[in-house]
Design a protein around this motif. Structure first.
Motif, PDB file in Angstrom:
ATOM      1  N   THR A 166     -35.488  81.567   3.430  1.00 18.90           N
ATOM      2  CA  THR A 166     -35.903  83.165   3.551  1.00 18.90           C
ATOM      3  C   THR A 166     -35.543  83.737   4.821  1.00 18.90           C
ATOM      4  N   GLU A 167     -35.831  83.130   5.846  1.00 14.84           N
ATOM      5  CA  GLU A 167     -35.323  83.797   7.251  1.00 14.84           C
ATOM      6  C   GLU A 167     -33.776  83.893   7.362  1.00 14.84           C
ATOM      7  N   GLN A 222     -29.189  89.931   5.390  1.00 16.85           N
ATOM      8  CA  GLN A 222     -29.612  91.366   4.817  1.00 16.85           C
ATOM      9  C   GLN A 222     -29.242  92.336   5.948  1.00 16.85           C
ATOM     10  N   ALA A 223     -29.969  91.910   7.015  1.00 16.41           N
ATOM     11  CA  ALA A 223     -30.169  92.787   8.279  1.00 16.41           C
ATOM     12  C   ALA A 223     -28.790  93.120   8.799  1.00 16.41           C
ATOM     13  N   ARG A 275     -42.963  85.108  -2.431  1.00 14.74           N
ATOM     14  CA  ARG A 275     -41.862  85.769  -0.995  1.00 14.74           C
ATOM     15  C   ARG A 275     -41.189  84.753  -0.400  1.00 14.74           C
ATOM     16  N   LYS A 280     -31.822  84.485   4.849  1.00 14.66           N
ATOM     17  CA  LYS A 280     -31.371  85.685   3.858  1.00 14.66           C
ATOM     18  C   LYS A 280     -31.849  86.997   4.588  1.00 14.66           C
ATOM     19  N   ARG A 281     -32.893  86.881   5.256  1.00 19.84           N
ATOM     20  CA  ARG A 281     -33.345  88.186   5.818  1.00 19.84           C
ATOM     21  C   ARG A 281     -32.273  88.694   6.936  1.00 19.84           C
ATOM     22  N   ARG A 286     -35.773  82.990  -5.696  1.00 21.31           N
ATOM     23  CA  ARG A 286     -36.930  83.539  -4.972  1.00 21.31           C
ATOM     24  C   ARG A 286     -38.320  82.891  -5.909  1.00 21.31           C
TER      25      ARG A 286
END
Length: 245
Positions: free
Chosen positions: A232-233, A239-240, A204, A235-236, A201
């Motif tokens: 990043t997207e 996680q969701a 952000r 990983k988001r 990371r």
């Protein structure tokens, strides 16, 4: 034989006497130009007819300058063969002069370099496509020499790092990443010859780094080609999905 060697090399030879305007071609030159001996009058104008119409003026100007001793007879131009196909030639010749300095004979070669020019064009187009692709994808592509000096950097994801393409070239990657010990560890492993994949990371943004060591020559020093992708997207979403379970 000389004829066989010329055929293999796609290299024709020729002699031209400005006075009385007489040219002699090798067998291979006839083959290169797609012409039979009985179809060639052996004059300068007959030669000029094979030159691509768009380049006849420059061809004539180059020859005249060489005859005057103002430039070497060493250049490339296109020809139109008897069947209408267009080929690229490299001309190289020496001008012989009499005691007064007047050009009396030109002896040269004509090399069909069409395939080489086509390969160069294909490579340039491939490089352009790759450059365009890299510049428009959320990645950073870079390469390092054996000492960790940046040789190349490009990619749209450089914007996320507030950098411009190429502004890292010539700098030590250890200085660039001095405040990120986790990156320094990855870099040292890669420069030691290990293929490394890691997620780091930066601000952000989450990057996936892939370092591919490449040996230069047999047992030569290791260079590293690296690719940093903005994940990043991804990983988001991961996680969701994990939270939803």
């Amino acid at each position: 034989s000389l004829s066989s060697a010329q055929q293999v090399a796609h290299l024709g030879s020729w002699i031209w006497d400005p006075v009385p305007d007489r040219a002699i071609w090798s067998d291979e030159l006839y083959r290169i130009l797609g012409c039979r001996p009985q179809e060639f009058e052996g004059t300068y104008q007959a030669i000029l007819r094979f030159v691509h119409p768009e380049e006849r003026e420059s061809f004539a100007a180059t020859l005249k300058a060489a005859l005057r001793g103002e430039r070497a007879y060493d250049f490339e131009h296109r020809i139109v063969r008897g069947d209408g196909s267009v080929r690229t030639m490299h001309e190289l010749a020496e001008v012989f002069r009499d005691a007064s300095g007047k050009a009396v004979q030109v002896v040269g070669t004509t090399h069909d370099i069409t395939e080489r020019k086509q390969a160069e064009q294909a490579l340039q187009e491939s490089e352009l496509r790759l450059r365009t692709l890299v510049q428009n994808l959320p990645v950073v592509l870079f390469s390092l020499d054996a000492e960790g000096t940046v040789l190349f950097s490009a990619g749209k994801a450089l914007d996320l790092l507030r950098m411009e393409p190429g502004n890292l070239v010539g700098r030590s990657v250890f200085q660039v990443a001095a405040r990120r010990p986790e990156l320094l560890g990855d870099l040292r492993r890669a420069l030691a010859g290990e293929a490394v994949v890691s997620e780091r990371r930066i601000g952000r943004t989450v990057f996936e780094f892939r370092y591919s060591p490449v040996a230069v020559g047999v047992a030569g020093p290791v260079r590293v080609i690296g690719l940093a992708s903005d994940v990043t997207e991804r990983k988001r979403i991961e996680q969701a999905l994990a939270a939803a379970r």
